[in-house]
Design a protein around this motif. Structure first.
Motif, mmCIF file in Angstrom:
data_model
loop_
_atom_site.group_PDB
_atom_site.id
_atom_site.type_symbol
_atom_site.label_atom_id
_atom_site.label_comp_id
_atom_site.label_asym_id
_atom_site.label_seq_id
_atom_site.Cartn_x
_atom_site.Cartn_y
_atom_site.Cartn_z
ATOM 1 N N ASN A 79 0.848 -1.203 0.000
ATOM 2 C CA ASN A 79 0.000 0.000 0.000
ATOM 3 C C ASN A 79 0.878 1.246 0.000
ATOM 4 O OD1 ASN A 79 -1.053 2.170 2.209
ATOM 5 N ND2 ASN A 79 -2.728 1.490 0.897
ATOM 6 N N ALA A 80 0.443 2.230 -0.779
ATOM 7 C CA ALA A 80 1.081 3.546 -0.749
ATOM 8 C C ALA A 80 0.003 4.578 -0.465
ATOM 9 C CB ALA A 80 1.762 3.843 -2.082
ATOM 10 N N ASN A 81 0.227 5.392 0.538
ATOM 11 C CA ASN A 81 -0.734 6.432 0.915
ATOM 12 C C ASN A 81 -0.108 7.799 0.678
ATOM 13 O OD1 ASN A 81 -1.858 8.320 3.352
ATOM 14 N ND2 ASN A 81 -3.435 6.978 2.514
ATOM 15 N N SER A 82 -0.788 8.612 -0.121
ATOM 16 C CA SER A 82 -0.222 9.909 -0.471
ATOM 17 C C SER A 82 -1.282 11.001 -0.398
ATOM 18 C CB SER A 82 0.379 9.862 -1.886
ATOM 19 O OG SER A 82 -0.637 9.632 -2.843
ATOM 20 N N TRP A 83 -0.804 12.240 -0.243
ATOM 21 C CA TRP A 83 -1.703 13.392 -0.240
ATOM 22 C C TRP A 83 -2.369 13.547 -1.594
ATOM 23 C CZ3 TRP A 83 -2.611 15.264 4.399
ATOM 24 C CH2 TRP A 83 -1.617 15.179 5.375
ATOM 25 N N THR A 84 -1.686 13.169 -2.654
ATOM 26 C CA THR A 84 -2.158 13.429 -4.010
ATOM 27 C C THR A 84 -3.097 12.359 -4.542
ATOM 28 O OG1 THR A 84 -0.149 12.350 -4.827
ATOM 29 C CG2 THR A 84 -0.118 14.756 -4.642
ATOM 30 N N ARG A 85 -2.916 11.094 -4.053
ATOM 31 C CA ARG A 85 -3.674 10.003 -4.664
ATOM 32 C C ARG A 85 -4.495 9.189 -3.673
ATOM 33 N NH1 ARG A 85 -2.447 8.234 -9.443
ATOM 34 N NH2 ARG A 85 -2.914 6.097 -8.819
ATOM 35 N N GLY A 86 -4.340 9.459 -2.382
ATOM 36 C CA GLY A 86 -4.998 8.588 -1.426
ATOM 37 C C GLY A 86 -4.264 7.263 -1.369
ATOM 38 N N ASN A 87 -4.994 6.171 -1.438
ATOM 39 C CA ASN A 87 -4.413 4.838 -1.330
ATOM 40 C C ASN A 87 -4.256 4.180 -2.691
ATOM 41 O OD1 ASN A 87 -4.005 4.276 1.526
ATOM 42 N ND2 ASN A 87 -6.226 4.488 1.692
ATOM 43 N N ASP A 88 -3.060 3.656 -2.936
ATOM 44 C CA ASP A 88 -2.806 2.767 -4.063
ATOM 45 C C ASP A 88 -2.467 1.391 -3.499
ATOM 46 O OD1 ASP A 88 -1.484 5.569 -5.530
ATOM 47 O OD2 ASP A 88 -2.843 4.278 -6.688
ATOM 48 N N TRP A 89 -2.893 0.347 -4.220
ATOM 49 C CA TRP A 89 -2.692 -1.026 -3.739
ATOM 50 C C TRP A 89 -2.031 -1.889 -4.795
ATOM 51 C CZ3 TRP A 89 -3.832 -2.324 1.232
ATOM 52 C CH2 TRP A 89 -4.686 -1.475 1.946
ATOM 53 N N GLY A 90 -1.231 -2.823 -4.327
ATOM 54 C CA GLY A 90 -0.712 -3.845 -5.209
ATOM 55 C C GLY A 90 -1.748 -4.947 -5.386
ATOM 56 N N GLN A 91 -1.403 -5.907 -6.209
ATOM 57 C CA GLN A 91 -2.343 -6.981 -6.526
ATOM 58 C C GLN A 91 -2.337 -8.090 -5.480
ATOM 59 O OE1 GLN A 91 0.654 -6.729 -7.775
ATOM 60 N NE2 GLN A 91 1.531 -8.794 -7.756
ATOM 61 N N GLY A 92 -1.351 -8.097 -4.621
ATOM 62 C CA GLY A 92 -1.266 -9.099 -3.568
ATOM 63 C C GLY A 92 -0.351 -10.252 -3.939
ATOM 64 N N THR A 93 0.303 -10.805 -2.921
ATOM 65 C CA THR A 93 1.150 -11.971 -3.120
ATOM 66 C C THR A 93 0.887 -12.950 -1.979
ATOM 67 O OG1 THR A 93 3.425 -12.727 -3.516
ATOM 68 C CG2 THR A 93 3.152 -10.955 -1.910
ATOM 69 N N GLN A 94 0.768 -14.218 -2.327
ATOM 70 C CA GLN A 94 0.404 -15.232 -1.342
ATOM 71 C C GLN A 94 1.625 -15.673 -0.552
ATOM 72 O OE1 GLN A 94 -2.758 -16.780 -0.653
ATOM 73 N NE2 GLN A 94 -1.616 -17.623 1.096
ATOM 74 N N VAL A 95 1.453 -15.715 0.767
ATOM 75 C CA VAL A 95 2.456 -16.292 1.665
ATOM 76 C C VAL A 95 1.780 -17.434 2.410
ATOM 77 C CG1 VAL A 95 3.848 -15.916 3.729
ATOM 78 C CG2 VAL A 95 3.771 -14.167 1.926
ATOM 79 N N THR A 96 2.370 -18.608 2.295
ATOM 80 C CA THR A 96 1.833 -19.783 2.972
ATOM 81 C C THR A 96 2.920 -20.375 3.863
ATOM 82 O OG1 THR A 96 0.358 -20.246 1.112
ATOM 83 C CG2 THR A 96 0.731 -22.024 2.704
ATOM 84 N N VAL A 97 2.611 -20.534 5.154
ATOM 85 C CA VAL A 97 3.567 -21.089 6.109
ATOM 86 C C VAL A 97 3.018 -22.424 6.597
ATOM 87 C CG1 VAL A 97 4.876 -20.698 8.214
ATOM 88 C CG2 VAL A 97 4.176 -18.747 6.803
#
Length: 116
Positions: free
Chosen positions: A96-114
């Protein structure tokens, strides 16, 4: 348009380590902080770690002492080092990136399995 591209997820045994990376497609102006969230199956998305533009970090209690967030400003990259992984860390991890100009941007996600 900004894209956040994550990499580094996978399958690991309990006690192991993984490194997640997230690279922004361009400089995000007015950036306040970057963060990693995670969402386990059937649960709400939760905040894992944040790093401000000034480099201040913060962590969820559940990952303190095991995870480390860092940034490479020149490469527009944020990294999450995950050590001593537990089965309960299994989730899809989102950048996640939070900025004054754009609000929140998100990545597509990556799976972590333990595995236990």
């Amino acid at each position: 348009q900004v894209q956040l591209v994550e990499s580094g997820g996978g399958l690991v045994q309990a006690g192991g380590s993984l490194r997640l990376s997230c690279t922004a497609s361009r400089i995000i102006y007015g950036l306040k902080l970057m963060a990693w969230y995670r969402q386990a199956a059937g649960k709400q998305r939760e905040l894992v770690a944040t790093i401000t533009n000034g480099g201040t970090t913060n962590y969820a209690d559940s990952v303190k002492g095991r995870f480390t967030i860092s940034r490479d400003t020149a490469k527009n990259t944020v990294t999450l080092e995950m050590n001593s992984l537990k089965p309960e860390d299994t989730a899809v991890y989102y950048c996640n990136a939070n900025s004054w100009t754009r609000g929140n941007d998100w990545g597509q996600g990556t799976q972590v399995t333990v595995s236990s």
